[in-house]
Design an enzyme around this catalytic site. Sequence first.
Site, PDB file in Angstrom:
ATOM      1  N   SER A 166       0.833  -1.191   0.000  1.00  0.00           N
ATOM      2  CA  SER A 166       0.000   0.000   0.000  1.00  0.00           C
ATOM      3  C   SER A 166       0.877   1.254   0.000  1.00  0.00           C
ATOM      4  O   SER A 166       1.703   1.420  -0.890  1.00  0.00           O
ATOM      5  CB  SER A 166      -0.960  -0.045   1.190  1.00  0.00           C
ATOM      6  OG  SER A 166      -2.017   0.879   1.029  1.00  0.00           O
ATOM      7  N   ASP A 191      -0.315  -4.581  -3.762  1.00  0.00           N
ATOM      8  CA  ASP A 191      -1.669  -4.043  -3.813  1.00  0.00           C
ATOM      9  C   ASP A 191      -1.768  -2.536  -3.664  1.00  0.00           C
ATOM     10  O   ASP A 191      -2.535  -2.026  -2.837  1.00  0.00           O
ATOM     11  CB  ASP A 191      -2.562  -4.723  -2.775  1.00  0.00           C
ATOM     12  CG  ASP A 191      -3.999  -4.865  -3.300  1.00  0.00           C
ATOM     13  OD1 ASP A 191      -4.163  -5.304  -4.449  1.00  0.00           O
ATOM     14  OD2 ASP A 191      -4.950  -4.521  -2.566  1.00  0.00           O
ATOM     15  N   HIS A 321      -7.054  -6.466   0.708  1.00  0.00           N
ATOM     16  CA  HIS A 321      -6.004  -5.489   0.411  1.00  0.00           C
ATOM     17  C   HIS A 321      -4.691  -5.828   1.100  1.00  0.00           C
ATOM     18  O   HIS A 321      -3.618  -5.707   0.516  1.00  0.00           O
ATOM     19  CB  HIS A 321      -6.481  -4.107   0.830  1.00  0.00           C
ATOM     20  CG  HIS A 321      -5.444  -3.035   0.699  1.00  0.00           C
ATOM     21  ND1 HIS A 321      -4.756  -2.801  -0.487  1.00  0.00           N
ATOM     22  CD2 HIS A 321      -4.956  -2.138   1.590  1.00  0.00           C
ATOM     23  CE1 HIS A 321      -3.904  -1.801  -0.306  1.00  0.00           C
ATOM     24  NE2 HIS A 321      -4.005  -1.386   0.938  1.00  0.00           N
TER      25      HIS A 321
END
Length: 368
Positions: A166, A191, A321
Amino acid sequence: MSDLRRKVVMKGAGSLMGPPQGLPPFASSQIPSNSSSGLVHSSDSHSKQDDLSAVSWELYFESKESIHGRTVYRLNCPNTNNNNYLFLLHGAGLSALSWALVAQDFRQSGHVVAMDHVGHGESDPAAPDYDYSLERLVNDCKSVIESILESEDAMERGRVVLIGHSLGGALAVHLAHLLPKHLLAGVIVIDVVEGSAMQALPSMRAVIQNRPPRFRTLPHAIQWAKSTGYVRNLASARVSIPSQLREVSTGEYAGSWEWRVDLIKTEPFWKSWFQGLSDAFLRVAAPRLLILAGTDRLDKTLLIGQMQGKFQLEILPQAGHSIQEDDPLNTAQKVTDFLRRYRPVVPSQHQHSTALPTAIVPSVAPNQ
Protein backbone atom coordinates in the site's frame (compact mmCIF):
# COMPACT_ATOMS: atom_id res chain seq x y z
CA MET A 1 8.28 -23.19 6.16
CA SER A 2 7.97 -25.94 8.78
CA ASP A 3 4.87 -28.16 8.81
CA LEU A 4 3.97 -26.86 12.27
CA ARG A 5 4.15 -23.18 11.29
CA ARG A 6 2.23 -23.89 8.08
CA LYS A 7 -0.59 -25.42 10.15
CA VAL A 8 -0.63 -22.38 12.46
CA VAL A 9 -0.79 -19.96 9.54
CA MET A 10 -3.49 -21.91 7.72
CA LYS A 11 -5.54 -22.29 10.89
CA GLY A 12 -5.29 -18.56 11.47
CA ALA A 13 -6.34 -17.80 7.91
CA GLY A 14 -9.77 -19.36 8.27
CA SER A 15 -12.10 -18.05 5.60
CA LEU A 16 -10.52 -15.61 3.19
CA MET A 17 -13.86 -14.10 2.32
CA GLY A 18 -14.61 -10.63 3.65
CA PRO A 19 -13.97 -6.93 3.05
CA PRO A 20 -10.51 -5.70 2.13
CA GLN A 21 -8.50 -3.56 4.52
CA GLY A 22 -6.11 -0.67 4.12
CA LEU A 23 -5.63 2.80 2.72
CA PRO A 24 -6.46 2.59 -0.20
CA PRO A 25 -8.24 0.76 -1.92
CA PHE A 26 -11.12 0.61 0.50
CA ALA A 27 -14.88 0.92 -0.08
CA SER A 28 -16.97 2.95 2.36
CA SER A 29 -19.39 0.06 2.79
CA GLN A 30 -16.71 -2.36 3.91
CA ILE A 31 -16.30 -1.38 7.54
CA PRO A 32 -19.12 -1.66 10.09
CA SER A 33 -20.42 1.50 11.69
CA ASN A 34 -19.03 2.87 14.93
CA SER A 35 -20.48 1.76 18.21
CA SER A 36 -22.78 4.49 19.46
CA SER A 37 -20.80 4.58 22.70
CA GLY A 38 -17.52 4.84 20.81
CA LEU A 39 -16.33 1.62 22.45
CA VAL A 40 -16.37 -1.80 20.84
CA HIS A 41 -17.26 -4.64 23.20
CA SER A 42 -16.80 -8.36 22.83
CA SER A 43 -18.87 -10.37 20.37
CA ASP A 44 -20.52 -13.74 20.86
CA SER A 45 -20.24 -14.48 17.12
CA HIS A 46 -16.68 -15.82 17.18
CA SER A 47 -15.84 -19.45 17.78
CA LYS A 48 -15.20 -20.42 21.39
CA GLN A 49 -12.05 -22.12 20.10
CA ASP A 50 -10.56 -18.90 18.73
CA ASP A 51 -7.56 -17.65 20.66
CA LEU A 52 -7.86 -13.88 20.56
CA SER A 53 -4.88 -13.11 22.75
CA ALA A 54 -2.13 -10.80 21.50
CA VAL A 55 1.09 -12.41 20.27
CA SER A 56 4.57 -10.95 20.76
CA TRP A 57 6.82 -9.89 17.88
CA GLU A 58 9.43 -12.26 19.31
CA LEU A 59 7.58 -15.21 17.82
CA TYR A 60 8.44 -13.96 14.33
CA PHE A 61 11.55 -11.78 14.55
CA GLU A 62 14.94 -12.17 16.22
CA SER A 63 15.63 -8.62 17.33
CA LYS A 64 14.17 -5.14 17.70
CA GLU A 65 16.07 -1.85 17.76
CA SER A 66 15.57 1.87 17.29
CA ILE A 67 17.37 3.62 14.42
CA HIS A 68 16.88 7.39 14.11
CA GLY A 69 13.71 7.06 16.16
CA ARG A 70 12.26 4.35 13.92
CA THR A 71 11.62 0.90 15.35
CA VAL A 72 13.22 -1.84 13.27
CA TYR A 73 12.58 -5.59 13.49
CA ARG A 74 15.19 -7.95 12.09
CA LEU A 75 15.51 -11.58 11.08
CA ASN A 76 18.80 -12.86 9.73
CA CYS A 77 19.19 -15.11 6.72
CA PRO A 78 20.36 -18.62 7.74
CA ASN A 79 22.67 -18.78 4.71
CA THR A 80 25.90 -17.13 5.87
CA ASN A 81 26.93 -16.58 2.23
CA ASN A 82 23.78 -14.55 1.51
CA ASN A 83 24.27 -10.96 2.61
CA ASN A 84 21.35 -9.36 0.84
CA TYR A 85 18.70 -7.30 2.63
CA LEU A 86 14.94 -7.33 2.20
CA PHE A 87 13.50 -4.05 3.49
CA LEU A 88 9.79 -4.30 4.28
CA LEU A 89 7.67 -1.12 4.27
CA HIS A 90 4.12 -1.21 5.66
CA GLY A 91 0.99 0.73 4.76
CA ALA A 92 -0.60 3.78 6.39
CA GLY A 93 -1.98 3.10 9.86
CA LEU A 94 -0.44 -0.38 9.98
CA SER A 95 2.95 -1.42 11.39
CA ALA A 96 6.05 -3.47 10.65
CA LEU A 97 4.32 -6.44 12.29
CA SER A 98 1.92 -6.68 9.34
CA TRP A 99 4.86 -8.58 7.77
CA ALA A 100 5.19 -11.06 10.64
CA LEU A 101 3.73 -14.12 8.93
CA VAL A 102 5.89 -13.83 5.80
CA ALA A 103 9.17 -12.86 7.48
CA GLN A 104 10.31 -16.43 8.12
CA ASP A 105 9.94 -17.36 4.46
CA PHE A 106 11.45 -14.10 3.20
CA ARG A 107 14.60 -14.73 5.26
CA GLN A 108 15.57 -17.53 2.88
CA SER A 109 16.30 -14.79 0.32
CA GLY A 110 18.20 -12.41 2.59
CA HIS A 111 18.24 -10.57 5.90
CA VAL A 112 14.76 -9.27 6.72
CA VAL A 113 14.38 -5.71 8.00
CA ALA A 114 10.88 -4.38 8.78
CA MET A 115 10.51 -0.82 10.07
CA ASP A 116 7.71 1.16 11.69
CA HIS A 117 7.15 4.48 9.94
CA VAL A 118 7.05 7.65 12.01
CA GLY A 119 4.12 7.64 14.43
CA HIS A 120 3.37 3.98 13.70
CA GLY A 121 4.01 0.96 15.92
CA GLU A 122 6.74 1.78 18.41
CA SER A 123 8.47 4.50 16.38
CA ASP A 124 8.69 8.09 17.62
CA PRO A 125 5.42 10.04 17.26
CA ALA A 126 4.83 12.41 14.37
CA ALA A 127 3.54 15.18 16.63
CA PRO A 128 3.37 18.10 16.77
CA ASP A 129 3.65 18.76 13.04
CA TYR A 130 2.12 15.45 11.91
CA ASP A 131 4.31 15.54 8.82
CA TYR A 132 3.52 12.52 6.67
CA SER A 133 4.75 14.00 3.42
CA LEU A 134 6.11 11.62 0.82
CA GLU A 135 9.51 13.29 1.05
CA ARG A 136 9.71 12.86 4.81
CA LEU A 137 8.65 9.19 4.72
CA VAL A 138 11.01 8.29 1.88
CA ASN A 139 13.93 10.04 3.56
CA ASP A 140 13.16 8.20 6.80
CA CYS A 141 13.39 4.87 4.99
CA LYS A 142 16.56 5.88 3.20
CA SER A 143 18.17 6.96 6.47
CA VAL A 144 17.42 3.62 8.13
CA ILE A 145 18.70 1.62 5.16
CA GLU A 146 21.92 3.64 4.97
CA SER A 147 22.52 3.26 8.71
CA ILE A 148 22.13 -0.50 8.55
CA LEU A 149 24.37 -0.91 5.51
CA GLU A 150 27.03 1.45 6.83
CA SER A 151 27.17 -0.44 10.12
CA GLU A 152 28.23 -3.58 8.24
CA ASP A 153 31.54 -4.37 6.60
CA ALA A 154 31.35 -3.69 2.84
CA MET A 155 31.85 -7.38 2.16
CA GLU A 156 28.61 -8.06 4.04
CA ARG A 157 26.39 -5.43 2.49
CA GLY A 158 25.11 -7.51 -0.40
CA ARG A 159 22.23 -5.83 -2.21
CA VAL A 160 18.80 -4.42 -1.39
CA VAL A 161 15.32 -5.63 -2.28
CA LEU A 162 12.53 -3.17 -1.44
CA ILE A 163 9.14 -4.69 -0.61
CA GLY A 164 6.22 -2.39 0.17
CA HIS A 165 2.51 -2.76 0.82
CA SER A 166 0.00 0.00 0.00
CA LEU A 167 1.63 3.30 1.07
CA GLY A 168 4.79 1.28 1.70
CA GLY A 169 4.71 0.20 -1.95
CA ALA A 170 4.70 3.84 -3.04
CA LEU A 171 7.61 4.54 -0.70
CA ALA A 172 9.53 1.56 -2.09
CA VAL A 173 9.10 2.84 -5.66
CA HIS A 174 10.29 6.37 -4.90
CA LEU A 175 13.09 5.09 -2.67
CA ALA A 176 14.28 2.87 -5.52
CA HIS A 177 15.08 5.98 -7.56
CA LEU A 178 17.31 7.32 -4.76
CA LEU A 179 19.44 4.22 -4.22
CA PRO A 180 22.57 3.55 -6.33
CA LYS A 181 21.67 1.25 -9.21
CA HIS A 182 24.37 -1.24 -8.25
CA LEU A 183 22.79 -1.58 -4.80
CA LEU A 184 19.18 -2.15 -5.87
CA ALA A 185 18.32 -5.78 -6.63
CA GLY A 186 14.56 -5.51 -7.03
CA VAL A 187 11.30 -3.79 -6.09
CA ILE A 188 8.15 -5.63 -5.02
CA VAL A 189 4.90 -3.68 -4.66
CA ILE A 190 1.86 -5.19 -2.97
CA ASP A 191 -1.67 -4.04 -3.81
CA VAL A 192 -1.25 -0.40 -4.62
CA VAL A 193 -1.88 1.13 -8.04
CA GLU A 194 -2.06 4.82 -8.77
CA GLY A 195 -5.36 4.73 -10.66
CA SER A 196 -7.42 2.80 -8.11
CA ALA A 197 -5.76 4.59 -5.21
CA MET A 198 -6.62 8.03 -6.57
CA GLN A 199 -10.20 6.95 -7.26
CA ALA A 200 -10.58 5.72 -3.67
CA LEU A 201 -9.31 8.89 -1.98
CA PRO A 202 -12.58 10.91 -2.07
CA SER A 203 -14.31 8.29 0.09
CA MET A 204 -11.46 7.67 2.51
CA ARG A 205 -12.45 10.24 5.13
CA ALA A 206 -15.89 8.63 5.54
CA VAL A 207 -14.35 5.16 5.68
CA ILE A 208 -11.90 6.12 8.42
CA GLN A 209 -14.52 7.94 10.46
CA ASN A 210 -16.79 4.90 10.22
CA ARG A 211 -14.14 2.74 11.89
CA PRO A 212 -14.53 2.07 15.64
CA PRO A 213 -12.42 4.70 17.45
CA ARG A 214 -11.45 2.42 20.32
CA PHE A 215 -11.83 -1.06 21.83
CA ARG A 216 -12.37 -2.21 25.39
CA THR A 217 -9.53 -4.76 25.24
CA LEU A 218 -7.01 -6.04 22.73
CA PRO A 219 -8.93 -9.33 22.25
CA HIS A 220 -11.99 -7.25 21.33
CA ALA A 221 -9.92 -5.40 18.73
CA ILE A 222 -8.51 -8.64 17.32
CA GLN A 223 -11.99 -10.15 17.15
CA TRP A 224 -13.33 -7.03 15.37
CA ALA A 225 -10.51 -7.17 12.83
CA LYS A 226 -11.10 -10.84 12.05
CA SER A 227 -14.91 -10.73 12.01
CA THR A 228 -15.07 -7.70 9.69
CA GLY A 229 -12.29 -8.81 7.36
CA TYR A 230 -10.05 -5.89 8.33
CA VAL A 231 -7.47 -8.68 8.71
CA ARG A 232 -8.80 -12.00 7.47
CA ASN A 233 -6.11 -14.15 9.03
CA LEU A 234 -6.45 -14.51 12.80
CA ALA A 235 -2.80 -15.48 13.23
CA SER A 236 -1.75 -12.18 11.65
CA ALA A 237 -4.38 -10.15 13.49
CA ARG A 238 -3.05 -11.37 16.84
CA VAL A 239 0.40 -9.91 16.16
CA SER A 240 -0.36 -6.91 13.94
CA ILE A 241 -3.52 -5.38 15.45
CA PRO A 242 -2.07 -4.72 18.95
CA SER A 243 0.82 -2.80 17.36
CA GLN A 244 -1.67 -0.45 15.69
CA LEU A 245 -3.28 0.49 19.00
CA ARG A 246 -2.25 2.23 22.22
CA GLU A 247 -3.77 2.11 25.66
CA VAL A 248 -5.68 5.19 26.81
CA SER A 249 -4.21 6.30 30.14
CA THR A 250 -6.63 9.02 31.29
CA GLY A 251 -10.20 10.22 30.95
CA GLU A 252 -13.49 8.48 30.33
CA TYR A 253 -11.97 5.72 28.23
CA ALA A 254 -8.90 5.01 30.39
CA GLY A 255 -7.84 1.41 30.00
CA SER A 256 -9.33 1.05 26.52
CA TRP A 257 -7.33 0.89 23.28
CA GLU A 258 -7.38 3.49 20.51
CA TRP A 259 -5.67 3.75 17.11
CA ARG A 260 -2.08 5.03 17.27
CA VAL A 261 -2.30 6.97 14.03
CA ASP A 262 -4.98 9.56 13.41
CA LEU A 263 -5.33 8.88 9.69
CA ILE A 264 -7.59 11.89 9.19
CA LYS A 265 -4.63 14.14 10.01
CA THR A 266 -2.68 12.56 7.14
CA GLU A 267 -5.33 13.58 4.59
CA PRO A 268 -3.35 16.56 3.21
CA PHE A 269 -0.72 14.09 1.99
CA TRP A 270 -2.89 11.35 0.47
CA LYS A 271 -2.84 12.60 -3.11
CA SER A 272 0.93 13.12 -3.15
CA TRP A 273 1.53 9.59 -1.89
CA PHE A 274 0.12 8.01 -5.05
CA GLN A 275 0.24 10.63 -7.82
CA GLY A 276 2.70 9.58 -10.55
CA LEU A 277 3.25 6.18 -8.96
CA SER A 278 2.62 4.04 -12.05
CA ASP A 279 5.16 5.88 -14.23
CA ALA A 280 7.68 5.85 -11.37
CA PHE A 281 7.22 2.09 -10.96
CA LEU A 282 7.85 1.42 -14.65
CA ARG A 283 11.02 3.55 -14.54
CA VAL A 284 12.64 1.58 -11.71
CA ALA A 285 15.98 0.28 -12.96
CA ALA A 286 15.63 -3.19 -11.43
CA PRO A 287 13.37 -6.24 -11.72
CA ARG A 288 9.83 -5.38 -10.61
CA LEU A 289 7.03 -7.50 -9.19
CA LEU A 290 3.47 -6.28 -8.61
CA ILE A 291 1.18 -8.43 -6.47
CA LEU A 292 -2.51 -7.54 -6.55
CA ALA A 293 -5.73 -8.93 -5.11
CA GLY A 294 -7.46 -8.46 -8.48
CA THR A 295 -6.81 -7.39 -12.06
CA ASP A 296 -9.45 -4.66 -11.70
CA ARG A 297 -6.89 -2.69 -9.71
CA LEU A 298 -4.63 -2.17 -12.75
CA ASP A 299 -4.73 1.31 -14.26
CA LYS A 300 -4.12 2.05 -17.95
CA THR A 301 -0.42 2.81 -17.53
CA LEU A 302 0.31 -0.44 -15.74
CA LEU A 303 -1.96 -2.47 -18.00
CA ILE A 304 0.03 -1.32 -21.02
CA GLY A 305 3.31 -1.88 -19.17
CA GLN A 306 2.26 -5.37 -18.18
CA MET A 307 1.30 -6.23 -21.76
CA GLN A 308 4.76 -5.02 -22.82
CA GLY A 309 6.40 -7.32 -20.27
CA LYS A 310 7.92 -4.49 -18.22
CA PHE A 311 7.18 -6.13 -14.88
CA GLN A 312 5.98 -9.39 -13.40
CA LEU A 313 2.35 -9.45 -12.26
CA GLU A 314 0.85 -11.90 -9.78
CA ILE A 315 -2.78 -12.04 -8.68
CA LEU A 316 -3.97 -13.49 -5.35
CA PRO A 317 -7.75 -13.17 -5.68
CA GLN A 318 -8.64 -14.83 -2.36
CA ALA A 319 -6.90 -12.11 -0.34
CA GLY A 320 -8.08 -8.65 0.64
CA HIS A 321 -6.00 -5.49 0.41
CA SER A 322 -3.53 -6.61 3.08
CA ILE A 323 -2.39 -9.53 0.96
CA GLN A 324 0.66 -10.52 3.00
CA GLU A 325 -1.52 -10.84 6.11
CA ASP A 326 -4.53 -12.53 4.53
CA ASP A 327 -2.63 -15.00 2.36
CA PRO A 328 0.93 -15.25 3.73
CA LEU A 329 1.73 -18.65 2.22
CA ASN A 330 1.05 -17.62 -1.38
CA THR A 331 2.56 -14.17 -0.88
CA ALA A 332 5.79 -15.72 0.38
CA GLN A 333 5.81 -18.18 -2.51
CA LYS A 334 5.37 -15.45 -5.15
CA VAL A 335 8.11 -13.32 -3.61
CA THR A 336 10.63 -16.13 -3.17
CA ASP A 337 9.98 -17.41 -6.70
CA PHE A 338 10.56 -13.91 -8.06
CA LEU A 339 13.80 -13.50 -6.11
CA ARG A 340 14.94 -16.94 -7.20
CA ARG A 341 14.35 -15.96 -10.81
CA TYR A 342 16.17 -12.64 -10.49
CA ARG A 343 18.64 -13.68 -7.84
CA PRO A 344 20.93 -10.94 -6.47
CA VAL A 345 24.66 -11.58 -6.70
CA VAL A 346 26.21 -12.18 -3.30
CA PRO A 347 29.92 -11.75 -2.54
CA SER A 348 31.99 -14.90 -2.38
CA GLN A 349 33.85 -15.64 0.85
CA HIS A 350 37.03 -15.69 -1.24
CA GLN A 351 36.58 -12.19 -2.60
CA HIS A 352 38.79 -9.51 -1.13
CA SER A 353 37.50 -6.46 -2.98
CA THR A 354 35.50 -4.03 -0.89
CA ALA A 355 33.40 -2.98 -3.90
CA LEU A 356 29.70 -3.76 -3.82
CA PRO A 357 28.40 -6.23 -6.44
CA THR A 358 27.22 -4.39 -9.53
CA ALA A 359 25.24 -7.01 -11.44
CA ILE A 360 22.08 -8.99 -11.10
CA VAL A 361 22.03 -12.48 -12.58
CA PRO A 362 18.53 -13.45 -13.72
CA SER A 363 17.78 -17.08 -14.47
CA VAL A 364 15.53 -15.70 -17.21
CA ALA A 365 16.31 -12.30 -18.73
CA PRO A 366 13.62 -9.73 -17.84
CA ASN A 367 11.88 -7.63 -20.46
CA GLN A 368 12.78 -3.98 -19.98
